[in-house]
Design an enzyme around this catalytic site. Structure first.
Site, PDB file in Angstrom:
ATOM      1  N   PRO A  69      -2.237 -27.240 -25.237  1.00 55.44           N
ATOM      2  CA  PRO A  69      -2.938 -26.555 -24.158  1.00 55.44           C
ATOM      3  C   PRO A  69      -4.332 -27.156 -23.969  1.00 55.44           C
ATOM      4  O   PRO A  69      -5.071 -27.359 -24.936  1.00 55.44           O
ATOM      5  CB  PRO A  69      -3.010 -25.111 -24.659  1.00 55.44           C
ATOM      6  CG  PRO A  69      -1.874 -24.992 -25.623  1.00 55.44           C
ATOM      7  CD  PRO A  69      -1.774 -26.320 -26.283  1.00 55.44           C
ATOM      8  N   GLU A  70      -4.684 -27.456 -22.723  1.00 56.82           N
ATOM      9  CA  GLU A  70      -5.985 -28.024 -22.415  1.00 56.82           C
ATOM     10  C   GLU A  70      -6.834 -26.976 -21.707  1.00 56.82           C
ATOM     11  O   GLU A  70      -6.426 -25.819 -21.580  1.00 56.82           O
ATOM     12  CB  GLU A  70      -5.802 -29.300 -21.598  1.00 56.82           C
ATOM     13  CG  GLU A  70      -4.995 -30.345 -22.374  1.00 56.82           C
ATOM     14  CD  GLU A  70      -4.770 -31.645 -21.623  1.00 56.82           C
ATOM     15  OE1 GLU A  70      -5.297 -31.805 -20.510  1.00 56.82           O
ATOM     16  OE2 GLU A  70      -4.047 -32.514 -22.147  1.00 56.82           O
TER      17      GLU A  70
END
Length: 271
Positions: free
Chosen positions: A2-3
């Site tokens: 996840p960014e």
């Protein structure tokens, strides 16, 4: 992993719902990347004030102290009035008067860490070296230029490092560099002021659009309410090796930088 957009989407999906909730109990599963930092029972009775974000960290403000939550490589958060019984990959669960907050993390690279304040050593260790927030007014183009001029590494690698600007992960670095017309292997220090200004605008544009699309669901990401993201369907270069560039028709190429895949158009990003 996840960014920044996925973390922001996660925050938006439960921040309002959990605000004002009182903690009733906290359960821990297998050990995560870092220890909680306090006895779980110490959190009982505290009230959730708000949920903020710093880079890829969720900051859950309590009436005393805060929780710093990181999703690691494969983590996801759920928040609901009711959830199924905790499974083998559910490693943190906080029951509140508004619902259940649960962290699921198959690879256990995520973490939930308690700190008395953002100035406490535990918080400073995690947040102290993070760069400017790209989706805030603090993302100053002059400071961005000055930070890049001090770095001789490839611009893609500097963006991923997170000490100049935070949260521009692998997907969105490739997309922003394409939008700015910059080859990912170019030394950050060689970028001129006009090109830095173009990259600055591209980073904000890409991240804002990604948040609006719910982030990117490449494997199993979903928000705290279980919604998938759709930005990957609009990607210009990421994951499109061999496919025609949406702008010029040239086949998209990929290369390895720091053991991460980088995607670019050799025609639109000549230098």
């Amino acid at each position: 992993m996840p960014e920044l957009p996925e973390v922001e989407v996660t925050r938006l999906s439960f921040a309002d719902a959990i605000a004002g909730a009182k903690v009733l109990s906290v359960g821990l599963g297998k050990a995560l990347r870092w220890p909680l930092g306090c006895a779980a029972t110490q959190l009982v009775g505290r009230t959730v004030l708000a949920v903020r974000r710093r880079g890829k960290y969720l900051l859950i403000d309590l009436d005393h102290g805060l929780l710093l939550l990181h999703l690691g490589m494969s983590g996801s958060v759920r928040f609901a009035k009711q959830l199924p019984p905790a499974g083998v990959h559910d490693h943190f669960e906080m029951l509140t008067t508004h619902g259940i907050l649960r962290l699921n993390d198959p690879r256990r690279f995520g973490a939930v860490v308690y700190a008395d304040s953002e100035d406490a050593p535990e918080a400073r260790k995690l947040l102290g070296k993070l760069g400017m927030e790209p989706l805030s007014d603090d993302f100053d183009v002059k400071q961005f230029y000055a930070g890049l001029k001090r770095r001789k590494a490839a611009i893609k690698q500097v963006l991923l490092a997170g000490d100049v600007v935070v949260g521009v992960g692998n997907i969105y670095a490739s997309e922003a560099l394409f939008l700015a017309g910059i080859r990912p292997t170019l030394s950050a220090a060689r970028l001129t002021r006009p090109r830095v200004a173009k990259l600055h605008a591209a980073i904000q544009d890409v991240l804002q659009r990604a948040v609006a699309k719910g982030g990117s669901t490449l494997r199993d990401f979903s928000s705290a309410s279980g919604e998938n993201g759709y930005f990957q369907l609009d990607a210009m270069v990421y994951g499109r090796e061999g496919q025609a560039c949406r702008v010029c028709g040239t086949p998209i190429k990929s290369l390895r930088q720091g053991q991460r895949s980088t995607f670019y158009c050799p025609n639109c990003q000549k230098a």
